[in-house]
Design a protein around this motif. Structure first.
Motif, PDB file in Angstrom:
ATOM      1  N   GLY A   1       0.528  -1.264   0.436  1.00 33.86           N
ATOM      2  CA  GLY A   1       0.168  -0.269   0.450  1.00 33.86           C
ATOM      3  C   GLY A   1       1.026   1.200   0.015  1.00 33.86           C
ATOM      4  N   SER A   2       2.423   1.083   1.008  1.00 35.34           N
ATOM      5  CA  SER A   2       2.829   2.245   0.866  1.00 35.34           C
ATOM      6  C   SER A   2       2.871   2.807   0.324  1.00 35.34           C
ATOM      7  CB  SER A   2       3.557   2.354   2.387  1.00 35.34           C
ATOM      8  OG  SER A   2       4.488   1.332   2.411  1.00 35.34           O
ATOM      9  N   GLY A   3       4.268   1.505  -0.980  1.00 31.60           N
ATOM     10  CA  GLY A   3       5.119   1.686  -1.628  1.00 31.60           C
ATOM     11  C   GLY A   3       3.819   2.141  -3.348  1.00 31.60           C
TER      12      GLY A   3
ATOM     13  N   ASN B   1       5.646  12.534  -1.628  1.00 30.66           N
ATOM     14  CA  ASN B   1       6.281  10.363  -1.570  1.00 30.66           C
ATOM     15  C   ASN B   1       6.910  11.064  -0.549  1.00 30.66           C
ATOM     16  OD1 ASN B   1       8.871  10.808  -3.395  1.00 30.66           O
ATOM     17  ND2 ASN B   1       7.809  12.617  -3.675  1.00 30.66           N
ATOM     18  N   TRP B   2       7.840  11.928  -0.723  1.00 30.21           N
ATOM     19  CA  TRP B   2       9.375  11.229   0.397  1.00 30.21           C
ATOM     20  C   TRP B   2       8.277  10.477   1.695  1.00 30.21           C
ATOM     21  CZ3 TRP B   2      13.215  11.343  -2.296  1.00 30.21           C
ATOM     22  CH2 TRP B   2      13.194  11.668  -4.233  1.00 30.21           C
ATOM     23  N   PRO B   3       7.862  11.380   2.508  1.00 33.49           N
ATOM     24  CA  PRO B   3       7.977  10.678   4.479  1.00 33.49           C
ATOM     25  C   PRO B   3       6.470   9.345   3.753  1.00 33.49           C
ATOM     26  CG  PRO B   3       6.270  12.428   3.643  1.00 33.49           C
ATOM     27  CD  PRO B   3       7.067  13.060   3.123  1.00 33.49           C
TER      28      PRO B   3
ATOM     29  N   ASN C   1       7.712   3.580   3.670  1.00 31.02           N
ATOM     30  CA  ASN C   1       7.519   2.188   3.040  1.00 31.02           C
ATOM     31  C   ASN C   1       8.582   1.509   2.972  1.00 31.02           C
ATOM     32  OD1 ASN C   1       8.457   1.384  -0.592  1.00 31.02           O
ATOM     33  ND2 ASN C   1       6.753   0.990   0.434  1.00 31.02           N
ATOM     34  N   ASN C   2      10.174   2.155   2.713  1.00 36.03           N
ATOM     35  CA  ASN C   2      11.333   1.348   3.190  1.00 36.03           C
ATOM     36  C   ASN C   2      11.146   0.317   4.799  1.00 36.03           C
ATOM     37  OD1 ASN C   2      12.549   4.583   1.875  1.00 36.03           O
ATOM     38  ND2 ASN C   2      12.077   2.312   0.966  1.00 36.03           N
ATOM     39  N   LEU C   3      11.277   1.821   5.257  1.00 29.48           N
ATOM     40  CA  LEU C   3      10.879   0.443   6.519  1.00 29.48           C
ATOM     41  C   LEU C   3      10.609  -0.796   7.047  1.00 29.48           C
ATOM     42  CD1 LEU C   3      10.438   3.320   9.282  1.00 29.48           C
ATOM     43  CD2 LEU C   3      12.500   2.371   8.795  1.00 29.48           C
ATOM     44  N   PHE C   4       8.780  -0.788   5.698  1.00 32.39           N
ATOM     45  CA  PHE C   4       7.725  -2.416   6.030  1.00 32.39           C
ATOM     46  C   PHE C   4       9.221  -2.963   4.580  1.00 32.39           C
ATOM     47  CE2 PHE C   4       4.465   0.347   6.376  1.00 32.39           C
ATOM     48  CZ  PHE C   4       4.221  -0.219   7.829  1.00 32.39           C
ATOM     49  N   PHE C   5      10.266  -3.046   3.778  1.00 28.45           N
ATOM     50  CA  PHE C   5      10.626  -3.166   2.854  1.00 28.45           C
ATOM     51  C   PHE C   5      11.683  -4.609   3.594  1.00 28.45           C
ATOM     52  CE2 PHE C   5       8.574  -2.109  -1.454  1.00 28.45           C
ATOM     53  CZ  PHE C   5       7.365  -2.956  -0.788  1.00 28.45           C
ATOM     54  N   VAL C   6      12.235  -3.341   5.046  1.00 22.44           N
ATOM     55  CA  VAL C   6      13.711  -3.603   5.575  1.00 22.44           C
ATOM     56  C   VAL C   6      13.157  -5.495   5.947  1.00 22.44           C
ATOM     57  CG1 VAL C   6      15.504  -3.126   7.231  1.00 22.44           C
ATOM     58  CG2 VAL C   6      14.666  -1.621   6.156  1.00 22.44           C
TER      59      VAL C   6
ATOM     60  N   LEU D   1       2.629  -5.926  -6.978  1.00 24.61           N
ATOM     61  CA  LEU D   1       3.007  -4.839  -6.268  1.00 24.61           C
ATOM     62  C   LEU D   1       3.812  -3.477  -7.426  1.00 24.61           C
ATOM     63  CD1 LEU D   1       3.455  -1.582  -4.514  1.00 24.61           C
ATOM     64  CD2 LEU D   1       4.658  -2.555  -3.358  1.00 24.61           C
ATOM     65  N   TYR D   2       4.649  -4.694  -7.885  1.00 22.32           N
ATOM     66  CA  TYR D   2       5.966  -4.325  -8.649  1.00 22.32           C
ATOM     67  C   TYR D   2       5.655  -3.700 -10.296  1.00 22.32           C
ATOM     68  CZ  TYR D   2      10.138  -2.788  -5.337  1.00 22.32           C
ATOM     69  OH  TYR D   2      10.398  -2.081  -4.227  1.00 22.32           O
ATOM     70  N   ALA D   3       4.936  -5.222 -10.849  1.00 20.11           N
ATOM     71  CA  ALA D   3       4.164  -4.711 -11.796  1.00 20.11           C
ATOM     72  C   ALA D   3       3.173  -3.199 -11.515  1.00 20.11           C
ATOM     73  CB  ALA D   3       2.971  -6.065 -11.717  1.00 20.11           C
ATOM     74  N   GLY D   4       2.678  -3.038 -10.938  1.00 20.65           N
ATOM     75  CA  GLY D   4       2.310  -2.315 -10.897  1.00 20.65           C
ATOM     76  C   GLY D   4       2.321  -1.039 -10.428  1.00 20.65           C
ATOM     77  N   PHE D   5       4.040  -1.446  -9.984  1.00 18.75           N
ATOM     78  CA  PHE D   5       4.804   0.200 -10.446  1.00 18.75           C
ATOM     79  C   PHE D   5       5.393   0.571 -11.731  1.00 18.75           C
ATOM     80  CE2 PHE D   5       7.327  -0.747  -5.898  1.00 18.75           C
ATOM     81  CZ  PHE D   5       5.508  -0.160  -5.061  1.00 18.75           C
TER      82      PHE D   5
END
Length: 219
Positions: A31-33, A47-49, A54-59, A187-191
């Motif tokens: 969702g955040s991505g 987009n930055w915050p 999103n980065n924290l979830f992906f870690v 998600l990356y297909a959506g990206f």
């Protein structure tokens, strides 16, 4: 609640997709991505915050999946997000007037980026191959390097950053499916679709006539 308890709760399965459990971390990262990339296509400062969250979830997600370069990449992304946030609001440096505008990547900038990307891919591949149990060291390293190059371009509002993101996403989609991260693969297909939209929107911004500056009236 202790931090370890929060992490454990985020990593618990929420539902099953194609026989593979999907955690809260992957859902929140999804969702955040998606929101972050959509905001970038609109050149929206928020987009930055959102991206940092999103980065924290992906870690958490990538560490659990054994994608160590991608997990470490998120820490770098957070640092670059802070720089990008500053860059977008200050026009790139002291004395700049107005927000940062979309620009093309210069020849010297391209040479430096490609050299750094090639060197980064080689070094990260060797590191992952020798120091971790990664089963996809080269592809993990290549996507890491492409993502860093693209993020730099995004921070400086370089139009070609979208082409770098597109190249990375084309690799990410099958890579995440291979690691059973099916929701993240979707998600990356959506990206990828959002990147095409971002490329179109930023191209329009690049060719649009400059906005006239307000005239200061002095008494």
């Amino acid at each position: 609640m202790a931090l370890a308890d929060v992490v454990e709760a985020l990593q618990r399965p929420l539902f099953t997709l194609l026989g593979t459990p999907v955690s809260w971390t992957e859902v929140l990262g999804f969702g955040s991505g998606a929101l972050c990339v959509w905001l970038v296509t609109r050149q929206h400062l928020a987009n930055w915050p959102v991206g940092i969250a999103n980065n924290l979830f992906f870690v958490l997600l990538f560490t659990q999946a054994g994608l160590y370069a991608d997990a470490g990449l998120q820490i770098v992304f957070i640092t670059l997000a802070a720089y990008g946030w500053w860059s977008w609001t200050h026009g790139g440096g002291p004395g700049s007037k107005g927000p940062l505008e979309v620009r093309r990547t210069g020849r010297t900038e391209w040479i430096l980026l490609l050299a750094a990307g090639a060197a980064g891919t080689i070094l990260i591949t060797l590191l992952l191959d020798r120091a971790t149990d990664s089963t996809v060291p080269f592809w993990d390293a290549l996507t890491t390097s492409l993502s860093l190059m693209a993020t730099y371009g995004q921070c400086r509002k370089r139009l070609e950053s979208w082409w770098l993101w597109i190249a990375a996403d084309v690799i990410y989609i099958p890579l995440y499916a291979h690691k059973d991260l099916y929701l993240t693969s979707v998600l990356y297909a959506g990206f990828l679709l959002l990147c095409l939209s971002g490329l179109r929107n930023w191209s329009r911004a690049l060719t649009a006539p400059p906005r006239p500056r307000p005239v200061e009236v002095t008494a």
